[in-house]
Design an enzyme around this catalytic site. Structure first.
Site, PDB file in Angstrom:
ATOM      1  N   GLU A  96       0.808  -1.201   0.000  1.00 56.76           N
ATOM      2  CA  GLU A  96       0.000   0.000   0.000  1.00 56.76           C
ATOM      3  C   GLU A  96       0.854   1.269   0.000  1.00 56.76           C
ATOM      4  OE1 GLU A  96      -3.071  -0.078   2.849  1.00 56.76           O
ATOM      5  OE2 GLU A  96      -4.248   1.373   1.727  1.00 56.76           O
ATOM      6  N   ASP A  97       1.933   1.243   0.733  1.00 60.79           N
ATOM      7  CA  ASP A  97       2.664   2.492   0.959  1.00 60.79           C
ATOM      8  C   ASP A  97       3.946   2.643   0.156  1.00 60.79           C
ATOM      9  OD1 ASP A  97       0.708   2.950   2.733  1.00 60.79           O
ATOM     10  OD2 ASP A  97       1.890   2.567   4.525  1.00 60.79           O
TER      11      ASP A  97
END
Ligand code: MN
Length: 716
Positions: A92-93
């Site tokens: 996600e990051d």
């Protein structure tokens, strides 16, 4: 207060986030070395991926996944879960992909990480209790592997521990969500330690004043109990010894949130909840549990109506224990829990107990099996109380449902594979019958779009709109299927009769006759000789293409031998509003004002083709099946057309083409992309247009785009 102590205040009790070294030594105590090595590798990978990112508290980001892994290590979770926890935010990051994780660490770990990433993408919007329950089910339905939830819960634990770094409004939101959604999930899965911590931290953030009051009162009560508690536990211990029962007696801590919840649930004053001793006795077998109960009741007088046998009838999450309340010294109530060591483990870690690593196990399958076994047992234990429990466990963990939101935030439960049309029918049959378009997450989407968990769906209806027969091929819910079938049945018959009359008139025209000019009763009479009930049924069969109109026309001719003059065949006029008995070929996608021909298809009515369509070649083989046709006038509707767009392979080119098409007020029904070589691809698009000039406008708009090489309209 110094700056440093303010910082430490983010962590309750001044607890520092554990470092990787601490985690590794914890893992080494129960995992085989190769598992620990893999986790260390995952750590180095995640550390590099998160490089430069910081938590809101100012700490390096990697401290978060390490802390999450540490929560799971305390539950002695298996190596795959720990590695996934370390990697849970990289997709996600950072720029890492699930595929890369699969290649490095295997599909098992990648699947858990992927599951966590997906869970993070859905947001809880509505605060009602019933909604919270559905939302919890939605979360559970989304995961195939329960370890995804385990990582998510541990993630929430650490985020709650560090909540102090968030602005107050956000803090309340997260705390509320924790109490409404995550603590109950931990409870549902029987993971006591996580449930407890989530509740305490959530309560503290949401109601700081109430938290402080209860905290102070608990401290006071503990002071009062100091005097009596050792005496009570000693008495119990001695009684067990005398009876030859091997057991452990301990005082139970009261937790702030459970005190608060009990006050609210039972509508009692704070001191009534607090001024109670809590004692737990853990023995070896079920027999000993009941014998211990007898001993306790002999020692102190039991309070009537307070005995609960959760061994015979366990709680929904599988919790088993005997509960009783005794009158202690000074009339102070003593709450006693009696259970076996096994039940105790279940009560403390629930499903997590089945995911712990046990020496000698080669892979995760055995643990997965144990976890499923736990679920089955929980369901079986509940058998006496409710079938519903079984159902809810099935829904929770064997997902065959999807949960989506209405625009108002209500949750709808649909069968897996459900489309926008199923959703529309689930709202109301009328909504289904009149739906013309749908928005999924606020974007227009084809009605046949398969819905995924957590999406928001809005249905657009139009007055006078009708179900499309094509829907029957993709709806999955029984309600939608039945409603469409019902509608089509009535509709098809009426339309077939109309079309049959037109086809027959067209054929009779050759003989300068029409259905109306036939002698009275002639149609019914001929129908009767063919085995039909009446003329209407014959017209229906003609309309459905089961009886050729030219042949029927000849049968209807007057018998007096006086053959009328034969003229040229009149073309069939197509208005575009015929509905079910006239369809448009998917090989050449005719549009007004294309030159067209009609093919009489048995059972389907007529199919319109462009006259230059390759399939019209069949015309020569079966001339009786092909009839000339013309467009009546500009039909007020859209038709499907297919175009092929050749593009150079560039990121985002498909999205650009789609946007350009949408800008021409055109719906896209279907898209397919095929590679043509290393540098070019062909995008095949089925779009909805009013006529040929509308299509031409779309084609012109795409043609001018820099990455578009060529655009062509499909023709078989
Ligand atoms: Mn996280």
């Amino acid at each position: 207060m110094s700056y440093a102590s303010t910082l430490l205040g983010f962590l309750p009790g001044g607890r520092r986030a554990p470092g990787i070294a601490q985690l590794i030594s914890k893992l080494e105590s129960y995992l085989p070395p190769d598992h620990v090595d893999r986790i260390r590798e995952a750590y180095e990978y995640a550390d590099a991926a998160h490089k430069g990112q910081k938590r809101r508290s100012g700490e390096p980001y990697i401290t978060h996944p390490v802390a999450v892994a540490d929560v799971l290590a305390d539950l002695r979770m298996d190596g795959a879960t720990i590695a996934a926890a370390i990697l849970h935010d990289v997709v996600e990051d950072t720029v890492a992909s699930t595929q890369e994780i699969a290649e490095r660490y295997g599909q098992e770990i990648a699947d858990i990480v992927d599951g966590v990433t997906k869970l993070d993408q859905i947001q809880f919007k509505n605060r009602q209790e019933a909604q919270a329950e559905s939302f919890r089910k939605m979360l559970l339905a989304m995961v195939r592997d329960i370890r995804v939830i385990m990582v998510k819960l541990a993630d929430r634990v650490h985020n709650m521990r560090t909540l102090g770094a968030m602005p107050p409004a956000k803090r309340r939101l997260v705390a509320r969500e924790t109490l409404d959604i995550y603590a109950p999930i931990a409870n549902r899965l029987g993971i006591h330690s996580i449930k407890l911590e989530l509740e305490e931290l959530g309560f503290k953030s949401l109601y700081p004043k109430r938290y402080r009051v209860i905290e102070r009162e608990l401290k006071r009560a503990r002071g009062n109990q100091k005097e009596f508690l050792p005496k009570i536990t000693d008495n119990l211990r001695r009684a067990l010894e005398r009876a030859g029962i091997d057991g452990k007696v301990e005082a139970r801590e009261k937790h702030l949130f459970s005190v608060y919840a009990k006050m609210r649930r039972k509508k009692v004053a704070l001191n009534e909840v607090i001024d109670v001793f809590g004692v737990r006795v853990v023995v070896s077998g079920v027999d000993e549990c009941y014998r211990t109960l007898g001993l306790a009741h002999g020692l102190y007088r039991p309070m009537p109506g307070r005995f609960k046998d959760y061994i015979a009838i366990p709680r929904v999450n599988g919790y088993q224990s005997l509960h009783t309340t005794l009158f202690g010294p000074n009339g102070m109530p003593i709450e006693v829990q009696i259970r076996t060591a096994e039940m105790h483990e279940m009560a403390e870690s629930g499903i997590a107990a089945h995911w712990t690593y046990k020496t000698g196990e080669k892979d995760g399958i055995a643990r997965q099996e144990r976890a499923r076994e736990w679920l089955k047992n929980v369901a079986q234990l509940q058998e006496a109380s409710a079938e519903e429990v079984l159902e809810s466990v099935k829904v929770d963990l064997f997902p065959d449902k999807v949960y989506v939101f209405t625009p108002k935030g209500d949750i709808m439960r649909l069968p897996r594979g459900a489309t926008c049309v199923d959703f529309a029918y689930a709202v109301h049959t009328d909504v289904g019958n009149r739906c013309v378009a749908a928005k999924v997450d606020r974007r227009l989407a084809p009605l046949r779009t398969v819905l995924r968990n957590g999406q928001t769906v809005e249905v657009i209806t139009a007055k006078g709109a009708q179900p499309n027969p094509a829907w029957a091929s993709f709806v999955v819910s029984a309600k939608a299927r039945a409603a469409i079938r019902q509608y089509l049945k009535g509709l098809k018959r009426g339309e077939a009769v109309d079309l049959g009359a037109r086809l027959l008139n067209q054929a009779l025209e050759e003989f300068k006759l029409s259905v109306r000019s036939l002698p009275a009763g002639r149609l019914d009479q001929v129908a009767g000789t063919l085995g039909f009930q009446n003329g209407k049924e014959l017209l229906e069969k003609i309309g459905l293409g089961e009886r050729p109109a030219p042949l029927m026309a000849r049968r209807l001719l007057p018998r007096d031998g006086e053959m009328p003059e034969v003229g040229p065949q009149m073309p069939l006029s197509i208005a575009g509003t015929e509905g079910l008995v006239v369809s448009y070929a998917r090989c050449c996608f005719p549009l007004p004002p294309d030159a067209i021909v009609a093919y009489l298809s048995s059972g389907r009515g007529v199919v319109i083709h462009r006259d230059n369509c390759g399939n019209v070649a069949g015309f020569r083989k079966q001339p009786e099946k092909w009839i000339p046709a013309v467009w009546e006038k500009q039909p007020n509707r859209t038709f499907r057309a297919e175009i092929k767009v050749h593009v150079s392979n560039r990121m985002g080119v498909l999205a650009q083409v789609a946007a350009q098409i949408a800008a021409q007020e055109t719906n896209i029904d279907h898209v397919n992309v095929t590679a043509e070589g290393d540098h070019t691809s062909m995008i095949t698009l089925e779009i909805e247009v009013r006529d040929r000039s509308h299509l031409a406008r779309v084609v012109r708009a795409i043609k001018v785009m820099p990455d578009v090489l060529r655009v062509e309209r499909t023709l078989a």
